[in-house]
Scaffold this motif. Structure first.
Motif, PDB file in Angstrom:
ATOM      1  N   UNK A   1       0.867  -1.176   0.000  1.00  0.00           N
ATOM      2  CA  UNK A   1       0.000   0.000   0.000  1.00  0.00           C
ATOM      3  C   UNK A   1       0.905   1.228   0.000  1.00  0.00           C
ATOM      4  N   UNK A   2       0.665   2.132  -0.936  1.00  0.00           N
ATOM      5  CA  UNK A   2       1.467   3.349  -1.007  1.00  0.00           C
ATOM      6  C   UNK A   2       0.624   4.568  -0.670  1.00  0.00           C
ATOM      7  N   UNK A   3       1.309   5.585  -0.190  1.00  0.00           N
ATOM      8  CA  UNK A   3       0.710   6.884   0.081  1.00  0.00           C
ATOM      9  C   UNK A   3       1.648   7.945  -0.469  1.00  0.00           C
ATOM     10  N   UNK A   4       1.271   9.208  -0.351  1.00  0.00           N
ATOM     11  CA  UNK A   4       2.125  10.279  -0.839  1.00  0.00           C
ATOM     12  C   UNK A   4       3.449  10.320  -0.098  1.00  0.00           C
ATOM     13  N   UNK A   5       4.504  10.715  -0.790  1.00  0.00           N
ATOM     14  CA  UNK A   5       5.840  10.710  -0.194  1.00  0.00           C
ATOM     15  C   UNK A   5       5.935  11.603   1.029  1.00  0.00           C
ATOM     16  N   UNK A   6       5.090  12.627   1.133  1.00  0.00           N
ATOM     17  CA  UNK A   6       5.145  13.562   2.256  1.00  0.00           C
ATOM     18  C   UNK A   6       4.237  13.167   3.421  1.00  0.00           C
TER      19      UNK A   6
ATOM     20  N   UNK B   1      -0.924   3.105 -13.830  1.00  0.00           N
ATOM     21  CA  UNK B   1      -1.972   4.129 -13.809  1.00  0.00           C
ATOM     22  C   UNK B   1      -2.538   4.286 -12.395  1.00  0.00           C
ATOM     23  N   UNK B   2      -2.688   3.172 -11.670  1.00  0.00           N
ATOM     24  CA  UNK B   2      -3.129   3.247 -10.271  1.00  0.00           C
ATOM     25  C   UNK B   2      -2.101   3.992  -9.427  1.00  0.00           C
ATOM     26  N   UNK B   3      -0.828   3.712  -9.660  1.00  0.00           N
ATOM     27  CA  UNK B   3       0.251   4.396  -8.954  1.00  0.00           C
ATOM     28  C   UNK B   3       0.186   5.905  -9.201  1.00  0.00           C
ATOM     29  N   UNK B   4      -0.123   6.300 -10.438  1.00  0.00           N
ATOM     30  CA  UNK B   4      -0.151   7.718 -10.785  1.00  0.00           C
ATOM     31  C   UNK B   4      -1.233   8.471 -10.019  1.00  0.00           C
ATOM     32  N   UNK B   5      -2.344   7.828  -9.728  1.00  0.00           N
ATOM     33  CA  UNK B   5      -3.397   8.485  -8.947  1.00  0.00           C
ATOM     34  C   UNK B   5      -2.863   8.932  -7.585  1.00  0.00           C
ATOM     35  N   UNK B   6      -2.062   8.076  -6.967  1.00  0.00           N
ATOM     36  CA  UNK B   6      -1.489   8.413  -5.657  1.00  0.00           C
ATOM     37  C   UNK B   6      -0.384   9.449  -5.815  1.00  0.00           C
ATOM     38  N   UNK B   7       0.456   9.266  -6.809  1.00  0.00           N
ATOM     39  CA  UNK B   7       1.584  10.186  -7.020  1.00  0.00           C
ATOM     40  C   UNK B   7       1.102  11.612  -7.266  1.00  0.00           C
ATOM     41  N   UNK B   8      -0.038  11.754  -7.938  1.00  0.00           N
ATOM     42  CA  UNK B   8      -0.578  13.083  -8.224  1.00  0.00           C
ATOM     43  C   UNK B   8      -1.425  13.633  -7.077  1.00  0.00           C
ATOM     44  N   UNK B   9      -1.619  12.840  -6.027  1.00  0.00           N
ATOM     45  CA  UNK B   9      -2.406  13.290  -4.884  1.00  0.00           C
ATOM     46  C   UNK B   9      -3.899  13.236  -5.096  1.00  0.00           C
ATOM     47  N   UNK B  10      -4.356  12.479  -6.105  1.00  0.00           N
ATOM     48  CA  UNK B  10      -5.782  12.402  -6.391  1.00  0.00           C
ATOM     49  C   UNK B  10      -6.513  11.444  -5.454  1.00  0.00           C
ATOM     50  N   UNK B  11      -5.801  10.481  -4.919  1.00  0.00           N
ATOM     51  CA  UNK B  11      -6.344   9.571  -3.899  1.00  0.00           C
ATOM     52  C   UNK B  11      -5.279   9.396  -2.823  1.00  0.00           C
TER      53      UNK B  11
ATOM     54  N   UNK C   1       9.094   1.787  -5.686  1.00  0.00           N
ATOM     55  CA  UNK C   1      10.487   2.198  -5.786  1.00  0.00           C
ATOM     56  C   UNK C   1      10.722   3.065  -7.019  1.00  0.00           C
ATOM     57  N   UNK C   2       9.922   2.871  -8.034  1.00  0.00           N
ATOM     58  CA  UNK C   2      10.116   3.614  -9.285  1.00  0.00           C
ATOM     59  C   UNK C   2       9.543   5.025  -9.239  1.00  0.00           C
ATOM     60  N   UNK C   3       8.703   5.323  -8.259  1.00  0.00           N
ATOM     61  CA  UNK C   3       7.998   6.610  -8.211  1.00  0.00           C
ATOM     62  C   UNK C   3       8.368   7.361  -6.936  1.00  0.00           C
ATOM     63  N   UNK C   4       9.134   8.438  -7.076  1.00  0.00           N
ATOM     64  CA  UNK C   4       9.634   9.156  -5.901  1.00  0.00           C
ATOM     65  C   UNK C   4       8.542   9.933  -5.166  1.00  0.00           C
ATOM     66  N   UNK C   5       7.391  10.109  -5.782  1.00  0.00           N
ATOM     67  CA  UNK C   5       6.321  10.879  -5.134  1.00  0.00           C
ATOM     68  C   UNK C   5       5.449  10.032  -4.215  1.00  0.00           C
TER      69      UNK C   5
END
Length: 269
Positions: free
Chosen positions: A112-117, A178-188, A199-203
């Motif tokens: 489960x991932x969340x925003x980097x901050x 695409x699911x990862x991008x939703x979290x990376x952009x802060x949409x969910x 590991x591939x997405x620093x956000x």
């Protein structure tokens, strides 16, 4: 024929001969259909193979289901790398992949991932969902009906009696990136993806990891498409299991189902 004509003919012959030599020395491109979660690491492996062999690798990334259906419709791929066994089995049952070349290439973990901050400490999946979804939060996943990452996510949620609580709050994507991008952009606030995606997405960062026994083993099989020339693809298929490729995949967060390891770097001096 005049002297000038003979000279022009000779030059043309030399040009044609050199072109033939160039074609013989430069192997045809190998076209690979690969699960979206391999993007980045497989690009690096392909670049290493091109440098070693001179053969260019053309990679099409998408969800495994989408790629398998394209292969069924005759898409011109030579190699297929799926994010689960089911879609490779689907093609093998239809004799669309060469079973003799099939290999279990990679493994992965479900997180489960969340925003980097997000300052929250690492949690269990149950605690993470309760703490970060609240009453109205949404959870990003790959399509749970057909995409491997989504199917693993559904299995893991069901195993921990969490499915009923979140089934109506899912944001389902065509593939795991695409699911990862939703979290990376802060949409969910949360998403369920592979450890290699995190590991591939620093956000994003990992908030929780599902126990391996909550879902089917995550295995990436690779195989040559039936009817394609072995000489065009088998070198690259073999290179996927080489020490060079293994080290790239391990650094990217993948695991090795057969226990392959990245060799240690030589000690200087």
């Amino acid at each position: 024929m005049s002297g000038a004509g003979r000279k022009l003919a000779w030059v043309a012959g030399v040009v044609l001969a050199l072109a033939g030599v160039a074609r013989a020395q430069a192997p045809e491109d190998v076209v690979v259909f690969a699960a979206a979660s391999l993007q980045g690491s497989l690009d690096e492996v392909a670049a290493a193979w091109t440098q070693e062999s001179g053969q260019r690798v053309v990679i099409s990334y998408a969800g495994s289901a989408q790629l398998a259906r394209q292969i069924e419709r005759g898409a011109p791929a030579q190699v297929f790398i799926s994010a689960d066994l089911a879609w490779m089995d689907h093609l093998q049952q239809r004799r669309l992949v060469d079973a003799a070349t099939r290999t279990d290439l990679l493994g992965n973990r479900l997180v489960i991932v969340t925003g980097a901050n997000d300052p929250a400490p690492t949690m269990t999946p149950r605690t993470a969902l309760a703490a970060r979804l609240g009453e109205s939060g949404r959870l990003a996943v790959a399509d749970t009906a057909s995409v491997p990452a989504g199917r693993y996510a559904k299995q893991a949620l069901q195993a921990q009696d969490l499915w009923d609580a979140v089934a109506g709050r899912l944001v389902q994507a065509d593939n795991v990136r695409a699911a990862l991008a939703f979290v990376a952009r802060g949409e969910v606030p949360l998403g369920i993806v592979y450890a290699s995606d995190a590991r591939a997405e620093r956000r994003v960062r990992v908030l929780a990891t599902f126990p391996a026994d909550t879902h089917a083993p995550i295995v990436y099989p690779a195989a040559r498409i039936a009817g394609t020339p072995a000489a065009r693809s088998d070198g690259f298929l073999a290179f996927l299991r080489s020490p060079v490729a293994t080290c790239i995949f391990v650094r990217a967060g993948f695991t090795m189902p057969d226990g392959r390891r990245c060799p240690p770097s030589p000690t200087p001096g």
